[in-house]
Scaffold this active site. Structure first.
Site, mmCIF file in Angstrom:
data_model
loop_
_atom_site.group_PDB
_atom_site.id
_atom_site.type_symbol
_atom_site.label_atom_id
_atom_site.label_comp_id
_atom_site.label_asym_id
_atom_site.label_seq_id
_atom_site.Cartn_x
_atom_site.Cartn_y
_atom_site.Cartn_z
ATOM 1 N N SER A 32 -0.609 2.042 5.917
ATOM 2 C CA SER A 32 -0.224 2.226 4.525
ATOM 3 C C SER A 32 -1.596 2.023 3.434
ATOM 4 O O SER A 32 -1.493 2.578 2.509
ATOM 5 C CB SER A 32 0.933 1.373 4.045
ATOM 6 O OG SER A 32 0.559 0.142 4.097
ATOM 7 N N CYS A 33 -2.645 1.363 3.918
ATOM 8 C CA CYS A 33 -3.591 1.134 3.358
ATOM 9 C C CYS A 33 -4.434 2.466 3.050
ATOM 10 O O CYS A 33 -4.295 3.392 3.942
ATOM 11 C CB CYS A 33 -4.703 0.084 3.846
ATOM 12 S SG CYS A 33 -3.981 -1.446 4.219
ATOM 13 N N ILE A 34 -5.358 2.337 2.246
ATOM 14 C CA ILE A 34 -6.257 3.460 1.956
ATOM 15 C C ILE A 34 -7.596 3.143 2.139
ATOM 16 O O ILE A 34 -8.267 1.920 1.996
ATOM 17 C CB ILE A 34 -6.164 4.045 0.384
ATOM 18 C CG1 ILE A 34 -4.955 4.650 0.231
ATOM 19 C CG2 ILE A 34 -7.415 4.904 -0.029
ATOM 20 C CD1 ILE A 34 -4.455 5.857 0.767
ATOM 21 N N GLY A 99 -2.628 5.910 3.825
ATOM 22 C CA GLY A 99 -1.471 5.884 3.092
ATOM 23 C C GLY A 99 -0.150 6.516 3.756
ATOM 24 O O GLY A 99 0.514 6.866 3.053
#
Length: 177
Positions: A32-34, A99
């Protein structure tokens, strides 16, 4: 701290790297990180960051040690690092990855992270090239900053969450009887 091998720099949450050497690749693994990759084609300089959340909620007081978790801080560090290395702000082009909404119970964290990155880049007037965000799969991103080439592959398993080891609250072993 980044892990450096012969020609690869691996970054994790809260880290960034800016490079102007042709033989170096920056790599990261995202759920989910960018990760935002910035590139100045004229100066042959590129950089990548990796952030956990876009920005803290308005009521959350962020300590100095927590700043690196947030995109609002990570983006400033990356942009400033690029400029310090000789990039021209007007020449910066961004590519975004990550994401994903991997764990349903966490809501749309990945979607919110991607929306933050798009808003931030538009506000800063930085052109967005590729935007490979969303979905439900983790990604491995490899970026060659010198020439701006990027490879993004989908990963079957989500990246592991790295937590510091917990120490026993009592300070040692206990024998129960």
């Amino acid at each position: 701290m980044s892990v450096i091998t012969a020609s690869k720099i691996t970054i994790i949450q809260g880290e960034f790297a800016v490079i102007a050497k042709p033989e170096i690749v920056i790599s990261t693994l995202l759920g989910s990180c960018i990760a935002v990759c910035l590139h100045d084609a004229r100066a042959h300089i590129g950089g990548m960051n990796h952030f956990l959340l876009g920005e803290p909620s308005p009521d959350h007081k962020v300590s100095q040690s927590e700043l690196q978790r947030y995109g609002v801080h990570a983006m400033e560090l990356l942009i400033n690092g690029m400029m310090k290395a000789g990039a021209e702000r007007s020449q910066l082009r961004a590519h975004m990855y990550g994401g994903a909404n991997i764990i349903a119970g966490l809501g749309g964290i990945g979607t919110a992270n991607a929306a933050f990155a798009v808003r931030f880049l538009k506000t800063e007037g930085i052109a967005i090239g590729l935007n490979d965000t969303g979905g439900t799969q983790a990604r491995k991103v490899e970026f060659r900053p010198y020439d701006g080439k990027i490879r993004c592959t989908y990963v079957a398993e989500p990246p592991p969450v790295t937590l510091p080891p917990k120490m026993p609250a009592h300070g040692g072993e206990i024998d129960l009887f």
